[in-house]
Design a protein around this motif. Structure first.
Motif, PDB file in Angstrom:
ATOM      1  N   GLY A 148      16.724  -3.379 -10.942  1.00  0.00           N
ATOM      2  CA  GLY A 148      17.374  -4.425 -11.528  1.00  0.00           C
ATOM      3  C   GLY A 148      17.680  -5.675 -10.679  1.00  0.00           C
ATOM      4  N   THR A 149      17.738  -5.506  -9.225  1.00  0.00           N
ATOM      5  CA  THR A 149      17.484  -6.606  -8.686  1.00  0.00           C
ATOM      6  C   THR A 149      16.039  -7.352  -8.303  1.00  0.00           C
ATOM      7  N   LEU A 150      15.164  -6.556  -8.364  1.00  0.00           N
ATOM      8  CA  LEU A 150      13.725  -7.059  -8.372  1.00  0.00           C
ATOM      9  C   LEU A 150      13.698  -8.052  -9.738  1.00  0.00           C
ATOM     10  N   SER A 171      13.573  -3.975   1.894  1.00  0.00           N
ATOM     11  CA  SER A 171      13.766  -4.535   0.930  1.00  0.00           C
ATOM     12  C   SER A 171      13.060  -5.853   0.701  1.00  0.00           C
ATOM     13  N   VAL A 172      12.432  -6.354   1.789  1.00  0.00           N
ATOM     14  CA  VAL A 172      11.717  -7.674   1.614  1.00  0.00           C
ATOM     15  C   VAL A 172      10.535  -7.588   0.854  1.00  0.00           C
ATOM     16  N   LEU A 173       9.544  -6.657   1.005  1.00  0.00           N
ATOM     17  CA  LEU A 173       8.433  -6.732   0.312  1.00  0.00           C
ATOM     18  C   LEU A 173       8.510  -6.653  -0.958  1.00  0.00           C
ATOM     19  N   PRO A 174       9.477  -5.778  -1.589  1.00  0.00           N
ATOM     20  CA  PRO A 174       9.588  -5.628  -2.909  1.00  0.00           C
ATOM     21  C   PRO A 174      10.102  -6.993  -3.602  1.00  0.00           C
ATOM     22  N   TYR A 175      11.013  -7.722  -2.695  1.00  0.00           N
ATOM     23  CA  TYR A 175      11.573  -8.866  -3.129  1.00  0.00           C
ATOM     24  C   TYR A 175      10.515 -10.090  -3.213  1.00  0.00           C
ATOM     25  N   LEU A 176       9.692  -9.937  -2.281  1.00  0.00           N
ATOM     26  CA  LEU A 176       8.520 -11.043  -2.014  1.00  0.00           C
ATOM     27  C   LEU A 176       7.569 -10.997  -3.245  1.00  0.00           C
ATOM     28  N   ALA A 177       7.172  -9.571  -3.617  1.00  0.00           N
ATOM     29  CA  ALA A 177       6.346  -9.408  -4.895  1.00  0.00           C
ATOM     30  C   ALA A 177       7.139  -9.582  -6.007  1.00  0.00           C
ATOM     31  N   ALA A 178       8.366  -9.533  -6.356  1.00  0.00           N
ATOM     32  CA  ALA A 178       9.180  -9.983  -7.638  1.00  0.00           C
ATOM     33  C   ALA A 178       9.005 -11.618  -7.635  1.00  0.00           C
TER      34      ALA A 178
END
Length: 246
Positions: free
Chosen positions: A130-132, A201-208
């Motif tokens: 959800g956050t991504l 959590s940073v890499l998934p956030y950057l990808a999103a």
């Protein structure tokens, strides 16, 4: 036509602007955490400070660097301005991204120091499906807003107000509280406070955020296929292809 500032001066503007933006985000988060027990009230305090702080920084530093303060905004500038040579050239893009990340880290350290909080790595896990999705939506909206207003010939004060208002509202309507900025995301690793984010959590956030940026650029090309101004940059009021001032 006035030449744009030299790259060194623009880089300093991006370093200071991104750093102070993170100082506002982290510092107001720490203050809210100390002043209020309710999580919703803390988020309200944090979002109001961020919205106003961002608008002020855009107004102050827009004439210097374009006030990107965000690698995806700089990337959007380079991509959308590539055809007519108005966007950031490759060297400038690399410099902008580097100083934005360094500024964000420095901003988090500064906020920690002002509130006598140790600079340690955050333990706050934020990445969920959800956050991504929230980050994709927040970043796409931000890129579309900035590029669309620039192509619609909006003035610097109009863009500053709109971007500040968007980020302030996106704190609430996205599940991720709208980081929408790779540099700010990296900077927020370095504070284990209300605004922090754990490295996992940073890499998934950057990808999103990159996915959101691509969507925002595509929507801009569909909705604003041509520009009525001489520039595509986020808030820049001077073309990126002009010779640097000596």
């Amino acid at each position: 036509m006035t030449a744009r500032p030299a790259l060194a001066r623009r880089a300093l503007g991006e370093f200071l602007g991104t750093g102070l933006l993170v100082t506002v985000v982290v510092g107001s988060g720490i203050a809210a955490q100390r002043l209020s027990a309710d999580t919703g009230l803390r988020l309200l305090e944090n979002s109001i400070a961020t919205a106003f702080g961002l608008a002020v920084l855009i107004l102050l530093l827009g004439p210097v660097s374009g006030a990107h303060f965000n690698p995806v905004v700089s990337l959007m500038d380079a991509v959308l301005g590539r055809r007519d040579h108005t966007g950031l050239p490759g060297r400038d893009l690399a410099v902008y991204m580097a100083v934005q990340v360094l500024g964000a880290i420095a901003g988090a350290v500064l906020a920690n120091a002002m509130f006598s909080v140790p600079t340690v790595i955050s333990a706050t896990q934020r990445a969920t499906p959800g956050t991504l999705l929230g980050e994709v939506v927040a970043t796409a909206g931000l890129v579309l807003l900035i590029a669309g207003l620039s192509r619609a010939c909006a003035t610097l004060p109009q863009i500053a107000a709109a971007v500040g208002a968007y980020i302030g509202s996106a704190y609430w309507f996205t599940s991720s509280t709208s980081f929408a900025n790779p540099a700010v995301t990296i900077g927020r690793i370095f504070t284990d406070t209300f605004a922090g984010i754990a490295p996992a959590s940073v890499l998934p956030y950057l990808a999103a955020q990159l996915v959101g940026a691509a969507i925002g650029i595509a929507l801009t090309l569909l909705l604003f296929p041509t520009t009525s101004t001489t520039t595509v940059p986020a808030v820049a009021l001077v073309p990126s292809d002009m010779e640097e001032a000596s």
